[in-house]
Design a protein around this motif. Structure first.
Motif, PDB file in Angstrom:
ATOM      1  N   MET A  21       0.946  -1.304   0.025  1.00 36.72           N
ATOM      2  CA  MET A  21      -0.019   0.015  -0.032  1.00 36.72           C
ATOM      3  C   MET A  21       0.834   1.164   0.031  1.00 36.72           C
ATOM      4  N   ASN A  22       2.040   1.264   0.617  1.00 39.78           N
ATOM      5  CA  ASN A  22       2.680   2.405   0.920  1.00 39.78           C
ATOM      6  C   ASN A  22       3.637   2.725  -0.363  1.00 39.78           C
ATOM      7  N   ASP A  23       4.115   1.977  -1.002  1.00 43.48           N
ATOM      8  CA  ASP A  23       4.882   2.484  -2.204  1.00 43.48           C
ATOM      9  C   ASP A  23       4.394   3.364  -2.935  1.00 43.48           C
ATOM     10  N   LYS A  24       3.197   3.652  -2.992  1.00 43.17           N
ATOM     11  CA  LYS A  24       2.595   4.765  -3.738  1.00 43.17           C
ATOM     12  C   LYS A  24       2.868   6.051  -3.090  1.00 43.17           C
ATOM     13  N   ILE A  25       3.093   6.018  -1.834  1.00 44.28           N
ATOM     14  CA  ILE A  25       3.208   7.423  -1.317  1.00 44.28           C
ATOM     15  C   ILE A  25       4.727   7.808  -1.512  1.00 44.28           C
ATOM     16  N   LYS A  26       4.899   9.044  -2.022  1.00 45.91           N
ATOM     17  CA  LYS A  26       6.299   9.528  -2.275  1.00 45.91           C
ATOM     18  C   LYS A  26       6.870  10.250  -0.902  1.00 45.91           C
ATOM     19  N   GLN A  27       8.041  10.532  -0.676  1.00 44.30           N
ATOM     20  CA  GLN A  27       8.512  11.218   0.251  1.00 44.30           C
ATOM     21  C   GLN A  27       8.299  12.542   0.240  1.00 44.30           C
ATOM     22  N   GLU A  28       8.186  13.026  -1.023  1.00 46.08           N
ATOM     23  CA  GLU A  28       8.000  14.671  -1.307  1.00 46.08           C
ATOM     24  C   GLU A  28       6.506  14.893  -0.757  1.00 46.08           C
ATOM     25  N   SER A  29       6.654  16.070  -0.006  1.00 46.25           N
ATOM     26  CA  SER A  29       5.450  16.664   0.581  1.00 46.25           C
ATOM     27  C   SER A  29       4.826  17.517  -0.386  1.00 46.25           C
ATOM     28  N   VAL A  30       3.384  17.694  -0.585  1.00 48.92           N
ATOM     29  CA  VAL A  30       2.710  18.476  -1.473  1.00 48.92           C
ATOM     30  C   VAL A  30       2.395  19.373  -0.669  1.00 48.92           C
ATOM     31  N   ILE A  31       1.819  19.210   0.403  1.00 48.98           N
ATOM     32  CA  ILE A  31       1.204  20.378   1.154  1.00 48.98           C
ATOM     33  C   ILE A  31       1.826  20.397   2.718  1.00 48.98           C
ATOM     34  N   ARG A  32       2.125  21.660   3.326  1.00 53.06           N
ATOM     35  CA  ARG A  32       2.740  21.466   4.391  1.00 53.06           C
ATOM     36  C   ARG A  32       1.872  22.770   5.079  1.00 53.06           C
ATOM     37  N   VAL A  33       1.365  22.535   6.515  1.00 51.94           N
ATOM     38  CA  VAL A  33       0.754  23.576   6.834  1.00 51.94           C
ATOM     39  C   VAL A  33       1.619  24.029   7.997  1.00 51.94           C
ATOM     40  N   CYS A  34       1.588  25.436   8.332  1.00 55.50           N
ATOM     41  CA  CYS A  34       2.447  25.481   9.681  1.00 55.50           C
ATOM     42  C   CYS A  34       1.578  26.505  10.544  1.00 55.50           C
TER      43      CYS A  34
ATOM     44  N   ASP B  80      -0.775  22.137  12.449  1.00 60.19           N
ATOM     45  CA  ASP B  80       0.435  21.774  11.777  1.00 60.19           C
ATOM     46  C   ASP B  80       0.122  20.400  10.847  1.00 60.19           C
ATOM     47  N   ALA B  81       0.371  20.485   9.745  1.00 63.48           N
ATOM     48  CA  ALA B  81       0.171  19.133   9.017  1.00 63.48           C
ATOM     49  C   ALA B  81       0.906  18.878   7.796  1.00 63.48           C
ATOM     50  N   GLU B  82       1.275  17.798   7.426  1.00 56.12           N
ATOM     51  CA  GLU B  82       2.213  17.563   6.157  1.00 56.12           C
ATOM     52  C   GLU B  82       1.148  16.436   5.314  1.00 56.12           C
ATOM     53  N   ILE B  83       1.017  16.779   4.083  1.00 55.95           N
ATOM     54  CA  ILE B  83       0.608  15.725   3.345  1.00 55.95           C
ATOM     55  C   ILE B  83       1.572  15.433   2.122  1.00 55.95           C
ATOM     56  N   LYS B  84       1.860  14.137   2.131  1.00 56.97           N
ATOM     57  CA  LYS B  84       2.784  13.654   1.219  1.00 56.97           C
ATOM     58  C   LYS B  84       2.151  13.441  -0.345  1.00 56.97           C
ATOM     59  N   ARG B  85       2.640  13.216  -1.343  1.00 54.63           N
ATOM     60  CA  ARG B  85       2.430  13.076  -2.658  1.00 54.63           C
ATOM     61  C   ARG B  85       1.710  11.415  -2.720  1.00 54.63           C
ATOM     62  N   GLY B  86       0.472  11.363  -3.189  1.00 55.01           N
ATOM     63  CA  GLY B  86       0.106  10.150  -3.292  1.00 55.01           C
ATOM     64  C   GLY B  86      -0.906   9.546  -1.810  1.00 55.01           C
ATOM     65  N   GLU B  87      -0.538  10.296  -0.990  1.00 49.72           N
ATOM     66  CA  GLU B  87      -1.274  10.077   0.463  1.00 49.72           C
ATOM     67  C   GLU B  87      -2.666  10.212   0.314  1.00 49.72           C
ATOM     68  N   VAL B  88      -3.693   9.451   0.902  1.00 47.12           N
ATOM     69  CA  VAL B  88      -5.051   9.768   1.248  1.00 47.12           C
ATOM     70  C   VAL B  88      -5.215   9.902   2.802  1.00 47.12           C
TER      71      VAL B  88
ATOM     72  N   GLN C   1       1.000  29.651   7.891  1.00 46.40           N
ATOM     73  CA  GLN C   1       1.324  29.447   6.398  1.00 46.40           C
ATOM     74  C   GLN C   1       0.995  28.142   5.743  1.00 46.40           C
ATOM     75  N   ILE C   2       0.587  28.217   4.571  1.00 46.97           N
ATOM     76  CA  ILE C   2       0.416  26.835   3.919  1.00 46.97           C
ATOM     77  C   ILE C   2       1.262  26.837   2.506  1.00 46.97           C
ATOM     78  N   PHE C   3       2.224  25.838   2.716  1.00 44.06           N
ATOM     79  CA  PHE C   3       3.168  25.523   1.382  1.00 44.06           C
ATOM     80  C   PHE C   3       2.441  24.530   0.586  1.00 44.06           C
ATOM     81  N   VAL C   4       2.186  24.761  -0.790  1.00 48.45           N
ATOM     82  CA  VAL C   4       1.687  23.926  -1.502  1.00 48.45           C
ATOM     83  C   VAL C   4       2.965  23.765  -2.841  1.00 48.45           C
ATOM     84  N   ASN C   5       3.552  22.791  -2.809  1.00 47.10           N
ATOM     85  CA  ASN C   5       4.767  22.475  -3.870  1.00 47.10           C
ATOM     86  C   ASN C   5       5.883  23.331  -3.418  1.00 47.10           C
TER      87      ASN C   5
END
Lengths: 251, 244
Positions: A1-14, A32-40, A68-72
């Motif tokens: 299941m987890n190989d679809k999730i990349k390490q790269e974060s798409v959204i980071r909320v601070c 504060d939250a972080e969402i990685k690419r491919g994550e549900v 702050q909200i970082f997107v890519n």
């Protein structure tokens, strides 16, 4: 299941905060939250806990008071950011569908790609028809939204967002306004999307969906994240009292 | 019966045929239609602009207040001017506005039809603006959010998503506003405009017979209004049909 999730974060909320009425009401009180690419990621919590506000902040439908909200990697709260370009890459599905009543289904799906992505009409319609085929509504292409059932409307709303080929999909209680027998058809489309590797953030009360599909579950209450973890951690071994109390009520 | 008919005929001849007085009515009708049509155009343009300013301000003030650019302050002032315009125009009688226009603002000009047109146009603009703004506000905010979430900017969202829906919902109300405007122009005689009402009144003054000219004037208004109203009805039914 987890190989679809990349390490790269798409959204980071601070430190995201959202106040109403000059600080009297704190809808979000430091998230504060972080969402990685491919994550549900599924966000759960009692009503008024700020989960919808959190989701809507991610594409600036709610303007954060602080944080702050970082997107890519780009802070979209900052000045001089073209928010419209960011929103093109972030699909959103609403509780009440919000299809455009004066347009046919096909027009609903193609108006944004044609206008904003400068796609040709043929190209946009081809893509739209492919997606309609996937959700089994190709025969309704020329219908108007008022001729569809709730479940059909929501499936259209999902593929309308997908027509913009977004990086991330946000779902704001997508099944809450549906009759019970229509919930399944919408969740099936979302499950399929998750399997295909779409990054998804879902605010929902469907605990079954959260358990089955989520890579991570976030529990929010009173504008903060109380607990987060895998579905097993959240549902089987909840640590905080508030999560235990919440689960006792909804399960 | 025959006596009555002969009297009617004589009356008719006196009021409309002698000295070609029917031409006065025609001239008056022409002026009434001219004033109505052009003040309708002025009202529409003013109304669209004011409604755009007011609803744009209301929908975006949160975002603009956060960035506090120069544009925000300029926009606030423009919005306040629009609000003042709406309050003053809707809070005073149109006859008073007309008199002020004629005797104060354009005191040096004797272009009475033009001045009346401007006065009615400015008056109508305030009502059109509120009809349009009401229409925009009545569209579910979700429509707006759906447009923005797809990446449309504010103007694009208005143009592709909100305005077409507003147009459908306010068109009948707007048409009714114009029918009201047609009748309202009957006070133009206050500043010496020879409109339909004034023409009828002039004939009455010449012939000392009130019945014929005034009833004729009333009938002409009535026919115009009935025809326009039935057109609005057709339009309304057609709009409703396309909704399905």
């Amino acid at each position: 299941m987890n190989d679809k999730i990349k390490q790269e974060s798409v959204i980071r909320v601070c430190g995201l905060k959202k106040y109403y009425k000059g600080g009297v009401i704190k809808a979000l009180d430091g998230v504060d939250a972080e969402i990685k690419r491919g994550e549900v990621v599924v966000v759960i919590g009692p009503s008024g806990s700020g989960k919808s506000t959190f989701l809507r902040s991610l594409n600036m439908l709610e303007i954060p008071s602080e944080g702050q909200i970082f997107v890519n990697g780009v802070d979209i709260v900052g000045k001089g950011v073209n928010i419209n370009e960011h929103r093109q890459k972030m699909g959103m599905v609403f509780q009440h569908f919000n299809l455009f009543p004066h347009m046919t289904i096909l027009k609903n799906m193609t108006v944004a790609p044609i206008t904003l992505l400068k796609k040709s009409r043929e190209e946009a319609e081809k893509k739209a028809m492919e997606l309609l085929e996937v959700v089994g509504l190709a025969d309704r292409a020329n219908s108007y939204p008022s001729q569809l059932s709730g479940g059909q409307k929501q499936r259209i709303a999902i593929v309308r967002a997908l027509c913009m080929e977004p990086d991330v999909m946000l779902f704001d209680e997508p099944t809450s306004a549906l009759d019970p027998e229509m919930v399944g058809e919408v969740l099936d489309v979302m499950k399929r999307l998750a399997r295909e590797g779409m990054t998804m953030i879902v605010v929902t009360h469907e605990m079954g969906f959260a358990r089955e599909v989520a890579d991570r579950v976030i529990f929010m209450d009173a504008g903060v994240i109380i607990e987060e973890g895998t579905p097993a951690e959240i549902f089987d071994t909840p640590k905080s009292e508030r999560l235990q109390g919440f689960l006792a009520k909804v399960l | 019966m025959q006596v009555w008919f002969a009297k009617f005929k004589a009356d008719f001849k006196l009021n409309f045929i002698d000295s070609a007085r029917w031409k006065w009515l025609m001239e008056g009708l022409g002026n009434t239609l001219k004033i109505t049509f052009f003040s309708l155009l002025i009202g529409l343009v003013l109304g669209v602009v004011v409604a755009a300013v007011r609803s744009t301000y209301d929908k975006n003030k949160e975002v603009m207040a956060k960035h506090k650019g120069v544009g925000y302050y300029v926009f606030s002032v423009v919005n306040a001017i629009c609000k003042l315009y709406l309050t003053v125009i809707r809070g005073t009688p149109v006859v008073v506005q007309l008199l002020i226009m004629y005797f104060i603002i354009f005191a040096t000009s004797r272009e009475d039809v033009l001045i009346a047109t401007i006065a009615f146009g400015i008056n109508s603009g305030a009502y059109v603006a509120e009809i349009l703004r009401g229409g925009i506000m009545s569209i579910d905010n979700g429509q707006f959010e759906a447009g923005r979430s797809l990446g449309f900017n504010y103007v694009q969202t208005m143009f592709y998503i909100i305005i077409p829906q507003v147009f459908k919902s306010v068109l009948p109300t707007l048409c009714n506003e114009f029918i009201v405007l047609l009748k309202e122009t009957s006070v133009a005689g206050y500043v010496g405009v020879m409109d339909l009402t004034k023409a009828g009144d002039l004939i009455r003054g010449r012939t000392f017979s009130a019945f014929m000219p005034l009833i004729a004037v009333a009938l002409i208004y009535l026919v115009l209004v009935v025809v326009l109203t039935s057109l609005v009805g057709v339009l309304e039914r057609r709009l409703r049909r396309s909704e399905r």
